[in-house]
Design a protein around this motif. Structure first.
Motif, PDB file in Angstrom:
ATOM      1  N   UNK A 188       0.788  -1.258   0.013  1.00  0.00           N
ATOM      2  CA  UNK A 188       0.114   0.131   0.049  1.00  0.00           C
ATOM      3  C   UNK A 188       0.848   1.293   0.036  1.00  0.00           C
ATOM      4  N   UNK A 189       0.434   2.480  -0.295  1.00  0.00           N
ATOM      5  CA  UNK A 189       1.111   3.528  -0.651  1.00  0.00           C
ATOM      6  C   UNK A 189       1.514   4.034   0.791  1.00  0.00           C
ATOM      7  N   UNK A 190       2.841   4.563   0.972  1.00  0.00           N
ATOM      8  CA  UNK A 190       3.254   5.029   2.343  1.00  0.00           C
ATOM      9  C   UNK A 190       3.565   6.549   2.274  1.00  0.00           C
ATOM     10  N   UNK A 191       2.634   7.296   2.631  1.00  0.00           N
ATOM     11  CA  UNK A 191       2.618   8.715   2.622  1.00  0.00           C
ATOM     12  C   UNK A 191       3.821   9.335   3.339  1.00  0.00           C
ATOM     13  N   UNK A 192       4.422  10.299   2.959  1.00  0.00           N
ATOM     14  CA  UNK A 192       5.859  10.862   3.718  1.00  0.00           C
ATOM     15  C   UNK A 192       5.386  12.225   4.147  1.00  0.00           C
ATOM     16  N   UNK A 193       6.182  12.689   4.962  1.00  0.00           N
ATOM     17  CA  UNK A 193       6.165  14.173   5.499  1.00  0.00           C
ATOM     18  C   UNK A 193       6.638  14.875   4.225  1.00  0.00           C
ATOM     19  N   UNK A 194       6.546  16.283   4.184  1.00  0.00           N
ATOM     20  CA  UNK A 194       7.061  17.192   3.150  1.00  0.00           C
ATOM     21  C   UNK A 194       8.504  17.140   2.896  1.00  0.00           C
ATOM     22  N   UNK A 195       9.408  16.616   3.620  1.00  0.00           N
ATOM     23  CA  UNK A 195      10.811  16.358   3.391  1.00  0.00           C
ATOM     24  C   UNK A 195      10.885  15.256   2.536  1.00  0.00           C
ATOM     25  N   UNK A 196       9.852  14.551   2.301  1.00  0.00           N
ATOM     26  CA  UNK A 196       9.984  13.365   1.339  1.00  0.00           C
ATOM     27  C   UNK A 196      10.876  12.002   1.765  1.00  0.00           C
ATOM     28  N   UNK A 197      11.266  12.144   3.118  1.00  0.00           N
ATOM     29  CA  UNK A 197      11.754  11.099   3.479  1.00  0.00           C
ATOM     30  C   UNK A 197      11.545  10.355   4.795  1.00  0.00           C
ATOM     31  N   UNK A 198      10.701  10.987   5.590  1.00  0.00           N
ATOM     32  CA  UNK A 198      10.420  10.505   7.143  1.00  0.00           C
ATOM     33  C   UNK A 198       8.588  10.533   7.151  1.00  0.00           C
TER      34      UNK A 198
ATOM     35  N   UNK B 294      10.988  21.764   6.924  1.00  0.00           N
ATOM     36  CA  UNK B 294      10.157  20.737   6.296  1.00  0.00           C
ATOM     37  C   UNK B 294       8.686  21.539   6.303  1.00  0.00           C
ATOM     38  N   UNK B 295       8.511  22.720   7.009  1.00  0.00           N
ATOM     39  CA  UNK B 295       7.182  23.440   7.166  1.00  0.00           C
ATOM     40  C   UNK B 295       6.219  22.929   7.892  1.00  0.00           C
ATOM     41  N   UNK B 296       6.506  22.168   8.650  1.00  0.00           N
ATOM     42  CA  UNK B 296       5.690  21.492   9.589  1.00  0.00           C
ATOM     43  C   UNK B 296       5.255  22.491  10.766  1.00  0.00           C
ATOM     44  N   UNK B 297       3.856  22.815  10.990  1.00  0.00           N
ATOM     45  CA  UNK B 297       3.452  23.515  11.919  1.00  0.00           C
ATOM     46  C   UNK B 297       2.910  22.796  13.083  1.00  0.00           C
ATOM     47  N   UNK B 298       3.458  22.943  14.081  1.00  0.00           N
ATOM     48  CA  UNK B 298       3.123  22.005  15.258  1.00  0.00           C
ATOM     49  C   UNK B 298       3.886  22.740  16.421  1.00  0.00           C
ATOM     50  N   UNK B 299       3.217  22.582  17.482  1.00  0.00           N
ATOM     51  CA  UNK B 299       3.904  22.964  18.986  1.00  0.00           C
ATOM     52  C   UNK B 299       4.409  21.740  19.712  1.00  0.00           C
ATOM     53  N   UNK B 300       4.492  20.609  19.224  1.00  0.00           N
ATOM     54  CA  UNK B 300       4.831  19.327  19.925  1.00  0.00           C
ATOM     55  C   UNK B 300       6.431  19.742  20.427  1.00  0.00           C
ATOM     56  N   UNK B 301       6.583  19.263  21.641  1.00  0.00           N
ATOM     57  CA  UNK B 301       8.108  19.306  22.103  1.00  0.00           C
ATOM     58  C   UNK B 301       8.902  18.320  21.629  1.00  0.00           C
ATOM     59  N   UNK B 302       8.542  17.141  21.174  1.00  0.00           N
ATOM     60  CA  UNK B 302       9.273  16.071  20.664  1.00  0.00           C
ATOM     61  C   UNK B 302       8.640  15.663  19.119  1.00  0.00           C
TER      62      UNK B 302
END
Length: 343
Positions: free
Chosen positions: A28-38, A86-94
């Protein structure tokens, strides 16, 4: 031959096949983060259809092995830099990141997931073929096959040397981080275009007169889901269909392709690029039936798959007017035969 139990129990065996990450997209297709690797923990859980805790528990029990496969937990300045790049918008600390190797590693550890089991079965099939396939003297190559091998070699060099070098430089350089990231993006774009060119060359060779059907199917088995949809769209155009549109994405309302037959009938198509040992089941046909007949009011409905259909699925398809294009029929269609329903 490596068996599934040995793969689940032996870290050494798992490590020996970690480079075969292409099996992930074959299931099945694996969606990736905007960096294209993770991917994140949540994305891994979604891919395997399990809860977050199942993935977190595996990471806790096998952290050292997964870190060797590329798993990382970002915090502090490293996390802030990754978000900026990567352009990720998140307030997570890890943020836990899994490269494709680590996702494949999870598939070889996760026992209670049908998707993970399918990945393992497909992985073992590939390993068996690689170990048992006889070595043959290569036939004289034409220009297209020579170009394909050159493309593969360049892609291999880019993926195994240049891109990792950029990754290492980015991690150790603060002053030139943005410039290096832009260069890496350019290299990855070139790598993707070469892969697409190689796939097109495979498709061009498929309809040649005298080419074995097994060769046609081998080319399709090497495609990912999106490439298979494009391949089916090209077959529709070849057979005189017009207004062919590949929908794709998560908003396709259960339909992958729409088109018109040569005589103006509305066509909708569902494409499934599954491993040949899997099957299309009746719930999948029923779901497609609702999208095809209710949402899209189609006159021709095609369910195209690279695997067989169960008996119940075939019965439902026949009763509801859906044309089930199974693996054998896909081979013949790709090799030049026409689908009767499109005439």
């Amino acid at each position: 031959m490596i068996n599934e139990t040995a793969l689940l129990e032996s870290q050494t065996l798992r490590g020996s096949v970690l480079d075969r990450t292409d099996v992930l997209d074959r299931v099945r297709a694996l969606s990736l983060l905007p960096d294209g690797m993770h991917v994140t923990t949540a994305m891994v859980a979604s891919y395997f259809d399990v809860g977050l805790e199942a993935i977190k528990s595996l990471v806790k029990d096998h952290r050292t092995e997964l870190e060797a496969s590329g798993y990382r937990l970002l915090t502090g300045e490293e996390l802030r830099s990754f978000k900026n790049l990567s352009g990720i918008q998140s307030r997570t600390r890890s943020l836990a990141l899994f490269p494709r190797r680590a996702v494949l590693n999870i598939a070889m550890l996760l026992r209670d997931s049908d998707v993970a089991r399918q990945v393992r079965v497909h992985l073992l099939d590939m390993e068996y073929l690689a170990r048992t396939q006889p070595v043959e003297n290569p036939a004289p190559a034409d220009t297209a096959s020579l170009d394909a091998r050159i493309d593969q070699r360049i892609t291999h060099i880019l993926g195994r040397t240049v891109v990792p070098l950029f990754n290492a430089l980015i991690e150790t350089s603060g002053e030139h981080r943005r410039e290096l990231t832009a260069l890496r993006t350019g290299v990855q774009r070139i790598e993707k275009r070469l892969q697409q060119h190689h796939t097109r060359l495979q498709r061009l060779e498929a309809p040649r007169e005298g080419r074995p059907l097994a060769g046609v199917m081998a080319a399709m088995d090497a495609m990912n889901g999106r490439e298979f949809e494009e391949h089916v769209a090209e077959l529709l155009r070849r057979d005189g269909c017009t207004d062919v549109v590949v929908q794709g994405g998560g908003r396709d309302r259960g339909i992958d392709i729409t088109a018109l037959t040569a005589d103006g009938r509305r066509i909708v198509v569902q494409c499934k690029r599954f491993a040949p040992h899997l099957s299309i089941t009746s719930p999948e046909i029923q779901k497609f039936l609702g999208a095809a007949k209710v949402l899209h009011d189609s006159e021709v409905a095609l369910f195209v798959a690279t695997c067989p259909f169960t008996r119940d699925a075939l019965n439902i398809a026949a009763e509801s007017g859906i044309t089930a294009v199974h693996r054998g029929l896909v081979e013949q269609w790709s090799a030049g035969a026409a689908l009767t329903v499109l005439d």
